[in-house]
Motif scaffolding. Structure first.
Motif, short mmCIF file in Angstrom:
data_model
loop_
_atom_site.label_atom_id
_atom_site.label_comp_id
_atom_site.label_asym_id
_atom_site.label_seq_id
_atom_site.Cartn_x
_atom_site.Cartn_y
_atom_site.Cartn_z
N THR A 37 11.25 50.48 44.12
CA THR A 37 9.97 50.08 44.04
C THR A 37 9.59 50.38 42.31
O THR A 37 10.32 50.94 41.71
N CYS A 38 8.39 49.91 42.03
CA CYS A 38 8.14 49.83 40.59
C CYS A 38 6.53 50.01 40.62
O CYS A 38 5.77 49.08 41.30
N VAL A 57 -0.60 49.12 41.17
CA VAL A 57 0.02 48.01 41.94
C VAL A 57 1.38 48.40 42.30
O VAL A 57 2.27 48.93 41.28
N VAL A 58 2.11 48.20 43.67
CA VAL A 58 3.52 48.57 43.96
C VAL A 58 4.08 47.33 44.13
O VAL A 58 3.87 46.39 44.96
N LEU A 59 5.22 47.03 43.28
CA LEU A 59 6.11 46.33 43.31
C LEU A 59 7.34 46.50 44.28
O LEU A 59 7.78 47.91 43.86
N VAL A 60 7.73 46.03 45.12
CA VAL A 60 9.12 46.40 45.93
C VAL A 60 10.32 45.40 45.82
O VAL A 60 10.14 44.15 45.94
N LEU A 66 11.29 40.58 43.87
CA LEU A 66 10.32 41.37 43.91
C LEU A 66 9.06 40.66 44.93
O LEU A 66 8.77 39.65 44.94
N TRP A 67 8.62 41.69 45.66
CA TRP A 67 7.42 41.66 46.50
C TRP A 67 6.31 42.20 46.21
O TRP A 67 6.59 43.46 45.56
N LEU A 68 5.14 41.99 46.40
CA LEU A 68 3.89 42.76 46.15
C LEU A 68 3.24 43.56 47.36
O LEU A 68 3.30 42.83 48.48
N THR A 84 3.00 43.05 52.76
CA THR A 84 3.97 42.76 51.59
C THR A 84 4.20 41.38 51.57
O THR A 84 4.94 41.08 52.34
N VAL A 85 4.03 40.71 50.43
CA VAL A 85 4.37 39.45 50.06
C VAL A 85 5.14 39.17 48.86
O VAL A 85 5.35 39.92 47.95
N PRO A 86 6.20 38.17 49.07
CA PRO A 86 7.02 37.75 47.84
C PRO A 86 6.13 37.27 46.92
O PRO A 86 5.32 36.84 46.88
N LEU A 87 6.82 37.98 45.43
CA LEU A 87 6.12 37.22 44.31
C LEU A 87 6.84 36.16 43.94
O LEU A 87 8.26 36.31 43.88
N ARG A 88 6.31 35.06 43.57
CA ARG A 88 6.75 33.83 43.05
C ARG A 88 6.59 33.55 41.78
O ARG A 88 5.63 33.81 41.30
#
Length: 106
Positions: A37-38, A57-60, A66-68, A84-88
């Protein structure tokens, strides 16, 4: 001089901070090494400290991507984030006090 910090004890992510005036060729204040996580937000336990933000904000990291992780008042590309959704590349993430664009470095 470079310092390695692990700001949150429950996350394997770490931050490299440049303490001297010696900087990489492309100007940077630090480097975030993401594992698991970030956290981006106002707290000192965040990997990227954003003092003006009212939320974290949590990035996984999953399988090298990376997912949001969604939360109240969090939007991506104009739609509320649920779950949780993918970051594009070129995704725009917004909250009440912030807005940022995700850019893939090639």
């Amino acid at each position: 001089c470079i310092r390695l910090r692990v700001p949150h004890r429950l996350s394997g992510s770490a931050r490299l901070e440049f303490l001297s005036d010696h900087r990489p060729l492309r100007r940077a204040d630090g480097v975030v090494l993401v594992w698991g996580t970030c956290l981006l937000g106002p707290g000192i336990d965040c990997h990227v400290v954003c003092p003006g933000w009212g939320q974290t904000v949590v990035l996984v990291e999953r399988d090298g991507e990376l997912w949001l992780k969604g939360g109240d008042g969090l939007w991506m590309n104009g739609a509320p984030v649920d779950g949780t959704v993918p970051l594009r590349d070129n995704a725009v993430v917004e909250g009440e006090e912030f807005r940022f664009r995700v850019e893939e470095i090639r």
